[in-house]
Design an enzyme around this catalytic site. Structure first.
Site, PDB file in Angstrom:
ATOM      1  N   SER A 143       0.844  -1.194   0.000  1.00 47.71           N
ATOM      2  CA  SER A 143       0.000   0.000   0.000  1.00 47.71           C
ATOM      3  C   SER A 143       0.877   1.241   0.000  1.00 47.71           C
ATOM      4  O   SER A 143       2.024   1.199   0.467  1.00 47.71           O
ATOM      5  CB  SER A 143      -0.875   0.004   1.265  1.00 47.71           C
ATOM      6  OG  SER A 143      -1.575   1.232   1.395  1.00 47.71           O
ATOM      7  N   TYR A 157      -2.459  -0.450  10.516  1.00 48.25           N
ATOM      8  CA  TYR A 157      -2.561  -0.865   9.115  1.00 48.25           C
ATOM      9  C   TYR A 157      -1.264  -0.573   8.381  1.00 48.25           C
ATOM     10  O   TYR A 157      -0.732  -1.436   7.663  1.00 48.25           O
ATOM     11  CB  TYR A 157      -3.731  -0.146   8.435  1.00 48.25           C
ATOM     12  CG  TYR A 157      -3.847  -0.448   6.957  1.00 48.25           C
ATOM     13  CD1 TYR A 157      -4.239  -1.711   6.518  1.00 48.25           C
ATOM     14  CD2 TYR A 157      -3.544   0.514   6.000  1.00 48.25           C
ATOM     15  CE1 TYR A 157      -4.343  -2.002   5.164  1.00 48.25           C
ATOM     16  CE2 TYR A 157      -3.639   0.238   4.644  1.00 48.25           C
ATOM     17  CZ  TYR A 157      -4.032  -1.020   4.233  1.00 48.25           C
ATOM     18  OH  TYR A 157      -4.112  -1.304   2.891  1.00 48.25           O
TER      19      TYR A 157
END
Length: 247
Positions: A143, A157
């Protein structure tokens, strides 16, 4: 069709929606055989049927990446069905955004189980196969939040996605030569990832952030690009964002 994609057997986790589904459909249209893994059987069977009806090759397996035995069964099932595997796309992921002060430890555990351990289980199941074959390709979905910490709210995250990049780079260094490793680091892409937050205020801000999202097939095309390179070319990392995304 792409001559370096056609005929390849590609295993995709998290294939029932979003990036995984888009990648399965796109690679199948380019001649790959796609093996779909996810928990939602009804969604998987629908995607399998539609790919097959369009002339592609697909096989679905119900599985949860957080369960090591499920991941092993997925890889074994792909080999039993098609004789080998060429690419594993470790795509399944969870993004549960909330401030650290909310101490949502159950969500922390779940993100670690899916985003890190699920990735490791995928590597563990496929690496011996790739080593025996003398070829293979891991494509690991990280990501933009694995490059810059997405805070407040996305700290854990981000931690899991930093881990994906670290593990992928170490894997590349250890097994490179005949086995390729690619990190795909997307920004805001339209998928169900944005729905993973139970913290009400965070969920609202995530929804606003994702108004700039670009379609999931933008990631599918990046994955295809990495796969279709000649065997001696390893696309190590691709970062892609909406042109208007600042973060």
């Amino acid at each position: 069709m792409s001559k370096n994609i056609e005929g390849k057997i590609v295993v995709i986790t998290g294939a029932s929606s979003g990036l995984g589904e888009a990648t399965a459909r796109h690679l199948a249209s380019l001649g790959a055989t796609v093996v779909l893994g996810a928990r939602r059987v009804d969604r998987l069977e629908k995607i399998e049927a539609e790919i097959t009806a369009a002339g592609g090759k697909a096989k679905a397996f119900a599985m949860d990446v957080a369960k090591k035995s499920d991941v092993e069964t997925l890889i074994a099932g792909a080999i039993e069905a098609f004789g080998s595997i060429d690419v594993v796309v470790n795509n399944a992921g969870l993004m549960a955004i909330a401030p650290m002060s909310a101490t949502k430890t159950d969500e922390w555990d779940r993100m670690i189980d899916i985003n890190i351990k699920g990735l490791l289980y995928g590597i563990a199941a496929a690496l011996p196969v790739f080593e025996r074959q003398g070829s293979g390709h891991f494509i690991n979905i990280a990501s933009a939040a694995g490059i810059k910490v997405f805070s407040p709210g996305g700290t854990v995250y981000s931690g899991t996605k930093f881990a994906v990049r670290a593990i992928s780079e170490g894997l590349r260094h250890e097994v490179g030569g005949s086995i390729r490793t690619t990190i795909i680091s997307p920004g805001a892409i339209d998928s169900e990832l944005k729905l993973g937050s139970s913290h009400e205020e965070s969920a609202k801000s995530v929804g606003e952030f994702y108004q700039q999202a670009i379609p999931a097939d933008s990631v599918a095309r990046a994955i295809a690009y990495a796969i279709e390179q000649p065997a001696d070319v390893d696309i190590n990392e691709i970062v892609l964002r909406p042109t208007i995304q600042e973060f």
